[in-house]
Design a protein around this motif. Sequence first.
Motif, PDB file in Angstrom:
ATOM      1  N   ALA A   1       3.398 -11.658  -3.075  1.00 42.33           N
ATOM      2  CA  ALA A   1       4.270 -10.657  -3.696  1.00 42.33           C
ATOM      3  C   ALA A   1       4.021  -9.274  -3.109  1.00 42.33           C
ATOM      4  O   ALA A   1       4.964  -8.504  -2.893  1.00 42.33           O
ATOM      5  N   ALA A   2       2.761  -8.971  -2.825  1.00 37.71           N
ATOM      6  CA  ALA A   2       2.439  -7.665  -2.232  1.00 37.71           C
ATOM      7  C   ALA A   2       3.046  -7.535  -0.841  1.00 37.71           C
ATOM      8  O   ALA A   2       3.552  -6.469  -0.473  1.00 37.71           O
ATOM      9  N   VAL A   3       3.030  -8.614  -0.079  1.00 37.48           N
ATOM     10  CA  VAL A   3       3.658  -8.586   1.243  1.00 37.48           C
ATOM     11  C   VAL A   3       5.160  -8.353   1.111  1.00 37.48           C
ATOM     12  O   VAL A   3       5.753  -7.540   1.843  1.00 37.48           O
ATOM     13  N   ALA A   4       5.781  -9.034   0.151  1.00 35.38           N
ATOM     14  CA  ALA A   4       7.232  -8.892  -0.036  1.00 35.38           C
ATOM     15  C   ALA A   4       7.596  -7.475  -0.487  1.00 35.38           C
ATOM     16  O   ALA A   4       8.544  -6.873   0.023  1.00 35.38           O
TER      17      ALA A   4
ATOM     18  N   GLN B   1      13.134   0.375   2.765  1.00 36.68           N
ATOM     19  CA  GLN B   1      13.703   1.507   2.030  1.00 36.68           C
ATOM     20  C   GLN B   1      13.374   2.825   2.721  1.00 36.68           C
ATOM     21  O   GLN B   1      14.211   3.708   2.812  1.00 36.68           O
ATOM     22  N   LEU B   2      12.149   2.959   3.190  1.00 37.19           N
ATOM     23  CA  LEU B   2      11.742   4.220   3.804  1.00 37.19           C
ATOM     24  C   LEU B   2      12.396   4.441   5.162  1.00 37.19           C
ATOM     25  O   LEU B   2      12.548   5.575   5.606  1.00 37.19           O
ATOM     26  N   MET B   3      12.789   3.368   5.835  1.00 31.86           N
ATOM     27  CA  MET B   3      13.405   3.511   7.144  1.00 31.86           C
ATOM     28  C   MET B   3      14.928   3.550   7.057  1.00 31.86           C
ATOM     29  O   MET B   3      15.599   3.706   8.081  1.00 31.86           O
ATOM     30  N   GLY B   4      15.496   3.450   5.856  1.00 34.84           N
ATOM     31  CA  GLY B   4      16.940   3.394   5.699  1.00 34.84           C
ATOM     32  C   GLY B   4      17.598   4.767   5.686  1.00 34.84           C
ATOM     33  O   GLY B   4      16.978   5.793   5.981  1.00 34.84           O
TER      34      GLY B   4
ATOM     35  N   TRP C   1       0.320  -1.575   2.310  1.00 35.12           N
ATOM     36  CA  TRP C   1       0.671  -2.821   1.628  1.00 35.12           C
ATOM     37  C   TRP C   1      -0.001  -4.013   2.292  1.00 35.12           C
ATOM     38  O   TRP C   1      -0.414  -4.963   1.633  1.00 35.12           O
ATOM     39  N   VAL C   2      -0.114  -3.985   3.617  1.00 35.88           N
ATOM     40  CA  VAL C   2      -0.795  -5.080   4.325  1.00 35.88           C
ATOM     41  C   VAL C   2      -2.268  -5.123   3.930  1.00 35.88           C
ATOM     42  O   VAL C   2      -2.823  -6.188   3.665  1.00 35.88           O
ATOM     43  N   ARG C   3      -2.915  -3.950   3.879  1.00 36.97           N
ATOM     44  CA  ARG C   3      -4.327  -3.914   3.459  1.00 36.97           C
ATOM     45  C   ARG C   3      -4.484  -4.439   2.046  1.00 36.97           C
ATOM     46  O   ARG C   3      -5.404  -5.208   1.748  1.00 36.97           O
ATOM     47  N   THR C   4      -3.583  -4.047   1.163  1.00 40.52           N
ATOM     48  CA  THR C   4      -3.660  -4.518  -0.222  1.00 40.52           C
ATOM     49  C   THR C   4      -3.482  -6.021  -0.299  1.00 40.52           C
ATOM     50  O   THR C   4      -4.241  -6.712  -0.989  1.00 40.52           O
ATOM     51  N   SER C   5      -2.518  -6.543   0.431  1.00 43.24           N
ATOM     52  CA  SER C   5      -2.282  -7.991   0.368  1.00 43.24           C
ATOM     53  C   SER C   5      -3.451  -8.758   0.988  1.00 43.24           C
ATOM     54  O   SER C   5      -3.828  -9.829   0.500  1.00 43.24           O
ATOM     55  N   LEU C   6      -4.045  -8.209   2.053  1.00 43.70           N
ATOM     56  CA  LEU C   6      -5.217  -8.873   2.635  1.00 43.70           C
ATOM     57  C   LEU C   6      -6.397  -8.867   1.662  1.00 43.70           C
ATOM     58  O   LEU C   6      -7.126  -9.868   1.560  1.00 43.70           O
TER      59      LEU C   6
ATOM     60  N   ALA D   1       7.302  -5.096   2.416  1.00 47.86           N
ATOM     61  CA  ALA D   1       8.418  -5.194   3.364  1.00 47.86           C
ATOM     62  C   ALA D   1       9.662  -4.490   2.826  1.00 47.86           C
ATOM     63  O   ALA D   1      10.359  -3.774   3.555  1.00 47.86           O
ATOM     64  N   VAL D   2       9.919  -4.676   1.538  1.00 50.30           N
ATOM     65  CA  VAL D   2      11.077  -4.006   0.929  1.00 50.30           C
ATOM     66  C   VAL D   2      10.890  -2.496   0.958  1.00 50.30           C
ATOM     67  O   VAL D   2      11.811  -1.743   1.292  1.00 50.30           O
ATOM     68  N   ARG D   3       9.690  -2.053   0.631  1.00 49.98           N
ATOM     69  CA  ARG D   3       9.425  -0.602   0.608  1.00 49.98           C
ATOM     70  C   ARG D   3       9.547   0.012   2.004  1.00 49.98           C
ATOM     71  O   ARG D   3      10.099   1.109   2.151  1.00 49.98           O
TER      72      ARG D   3
END
Length: 112
Positions: free
Chosen positions: A62-65, A73-76, A23-28, A68-70
């Motif tokens: 939006a991609a960063v947000a 979710q994966l760590m929950g 997601w970081v790569r996509t947002s960058l 972060a949500v995803r």
Amino acid sequence: MTAYRIPATGDPGLQPERTSLAWVRTSLAIAVNALLALRAGFVAGEPALLAVGALLFAAAGAAVAVGAVRRRQLMGETLTITPPRGVLVGVAVTTLVASAVGVASILVEGGR
């Protein structure tokens, strides 16, 4: 589309980290394209490119947000397999609008 939730195994491994990095790569990538659109808009004096740049910056945020949500979710305690429908529709519409504006700007520029 229904989001499936399953109990987490307790050891998610590197999946949350890989997802976050993706997601970081996509947002960058989106932010860099926003900067290029803004630069082209300022140099050429095209307000449409400035608008595209602003839209792309919003998409990068939006991609960063979403990333972060995803990751959360994966760590929950439970894993959510499918992202919410609204996110998928929003990303698809934004991508289509950005693509259409990009093609239109090329056609307009080529017609001059």
